[in-house]
Design a protein around this motif. Structure first.
Motif, short mmCIF file in Angstrom:
data_model
loop_
_atom_site.label_atom_id
_atom_site.label_comp_id
_atom_site.label_asym_id
_atom_site.label_seq_id
_atom_site.Cartn_x
_atom_site.Cartn_y
_atom_site.Cartn_z
N PHE A 85 -64.74 -35.92 17.60
CA PHE A 85 -65.29 -34.58 17.44
C PHE A 85 -65.39 -33.87 18.78
O PHE A 85 -65.04 -32.69 18.91
CB PHE A 85 -66.67 -34.66 16.78
N MET A 86 -65.86 -34.57 19.81
CA MET A 86 -66.04 -33.97 21.13
C MET A 86 -64.71 -33.58 21.76
O MET A 86 -64.62 -32.58 22.47
CB MET A 86 -66.81 -34.94 22.03
N ALA A 87 -63.66 -34.38 21.51
CA ALA A 87 -62.34 -34.03 22.03
C ALA A 87 -61.79 -32.80 21.33
O ALA A 87 -61.09 -31.97 21.94
CB ALA A 87 -61.38 -35.21 21.86
N ARG A 88 -62.13 -32.65 20.05
CA ARG A 88 -61.65 -31.50 19.28
C ARG A 88 -62.40 -30.23 19.68
O ARG A 88 -61.83 -29.13 19.66
CB ARG A 88 -61.83 -31.78 17.79
N TYR A 89 -63.69 -30.37 20.03
CA TYR A 89 -64.51 -29.21 20.40
C TYR A 89 -65.16 -29.47 21.76
O TYR A 89 -66.36 -29.78 21.85
CB TYR A 89 -65.58 -28.96 19.34
N PRO A 90 -64.40 -29.36 22.83
CA PRO A 90 -64.91 -29.71 24.16
C PRO A 90 -66.03 -28.81 24.67
O PRO A 90 -66.72 -29.16 25.63
CB PRO A 90 -63.67 -29.61 25.05
N GLN A 91 -66.22 -27.64 24.06
CA GLN A 91 -67.27 -26.73 24.52
C GLN A 91 -68.59 -26.94 23.78
O GLN A 91 -69.54 -26.19 23.98
CB GLN A 91 -66.81 -25.28 24.36
N VAL A 92 -68.64 -27.97 22.93
CA VAL A 92 -69.89 -28.31 22.23
C VAL A 92 -70.58 -29.46 22.97
O VAL A 92 -69.95 -30.48 23.24
CB VAL A 92 -69.61 -28.71 20.77
N GLN A 93 -71.85 -29.27 23.32
CA GLN A 93 -72.64 -30.33 23.96
C GLN A 93 -73.43 -31.05 22.88
O GLN A 93 -74.30 -30.46 22.24
CB GLN A 93 -73.60 -29.76 25.01
N VAL A 94 -73.12 -32.33 22.68
CA VAL A 94 -73.71 -33.10 21.58
C VAL A 94 -74.92 -33.89 22.06
O VAL A 94 -74.89 -34.51 23.12
CB VAL A 94 -72.67 -34.07 20.97
#
Length: 318
Positions: free
Chosen positions: A114-123
């Motif tokens: 998920f993080m690779a798909r949406y790199p601008q999201v801080q999880v």
């Protein structure tokens, strides 16, 4: 005109129940949040909140003001989310709360994709076997099983996990295998205490379409699933684990499953362990921020046919 920061702080204070909760939601100090509300009251020329050291309450003017400005802030947030979606930029913070075992074994290993798909999201992951207050703890998505669902949250089912009764091979050689749920009363059982309400989690089975929970001889209790698995591997007795915990241990020969379906030859006394359903929960169906929408669209396909969410292969293939 009243300042927007003051209005936002006031609304978050009412929704969160305290100045401290508003400060956490806005990422400022409690002193700064208190000053924002005081400044707003000064600009409006009226008291909005009555505050003591232990509690606070809306004044009549505060109630009227909140009824007006709350929807306006919601509209601004929705406009911001729609603008972000228009530019196809999924960005910002995403706080996910999950039950500990499911989060550790299923959700966390999927997050790098998920993080690779949406790199601008801080999880941010929050692991807790209790009912998390989405508003006060600023949680965007909660992963919960059915028994932990509560009114006020939108719930989308994402997975069904088989529940696996199991014990160590050495234990079964010494004490024998229970054939029916009722046989569990003759074996030491390792039970899970639910942090939600302190009760022991029942061990339900499905027999002829009805749910039955046998009497148990409880030998040990723990509020952590992985610890119960460790006790079972050490030969302490029989336990009930989600497939996402049990399957790797069964494949490694450390545990053996019980009560697996045996087809037409099974007797009427036999039953199937009742599965556990998991849901992704969020606060508002109308206003779904882009990171929340992206995770909801991601997680259900990601766990569909997940190997840890299948009945264990038995006997294992070597």
């Amino acid at each position: 005109m009243a300042n927007l920061r003051g209005i936002e702080t006031f609304v978050k204070t009412v929704e969160g129940g305290s100045i401290a909760a508003a400060a956490r939601l806005l990422g400022v100090s409690a002193a700064a949040a208190s000053q924002n509300v005081a400044r707003l009251e000064k600009e409006l020329g009226t008291r909005l909140l009555t505050r003591t050291t232990r509690s606070q309450a809306l004044t009549p003017a505060g109630e009227a003001y909140f009824a007006r400005v709350g929807p306006i802030l919601d509209g601004l947030a929705q406009a911001r989310a729609e603008l972000t979606a228009l530019h196809d930029a999924v960005q910002g913070r995403l706080k996910i709360a999950s039950s500990v075992a499911f989060g550790r074994h299923v959700v966390a290993p999927l997050l790098p994709v998920f993080m690779a798909r949406y790199p601008q999201v801080q999880v941010e992951m929050m692991m807790a076997d209790r009912n998390v207050d989405h508003l006060k703890e600023d949680v965007d998505i909660g992963i919960r099983f059915r028994h932990a669902l509560e009114p006020g949250l939108v719930a989308r089912r994402i997975a069904t996990a088989p529940m696996v009764f199991c014990a160590a091979p050495a234990y079964l050689r010494q004490h024998g295998r229970p054939k029916t749920p009722e046989d569990l009363s003759e074996h030491p059982c390792l039970a899970f205490r639910m942090p939600l309400d302190g009760r022991l989690m029942q061990w339900p089975f499905l027999r002829d379409g009805a749910s039955v929970s046998p009497n148990l001889k409880v030998a040990a209790v723990c509020n952590d699933i992985d610890t119960l698995a460790a006790l079972a591997m050490a030969g302490a007795g029989i336990t009930r684990l989600g497939s996402f915990v049990a399957n790797p241990l069964i494949a490694a020969g450390l545990l053996e499953p019980l009560f697996l379906a045996t087809g037409r030859s099974r007797s009427r006394a036999q039953a199937d362990p009742e599965p556990l359903e998991f849901f992704a929960c969020y606060r508002d169906r109308r206003h779904v921020p882009a990171p929340v929408r992206a995770f909801l669209d991601f997680i259900a396909p990601a766990v569909h046919n997940h190997p840890l969410l299948q009945a264990p292969a038995w006997p294992p293939k070597h």
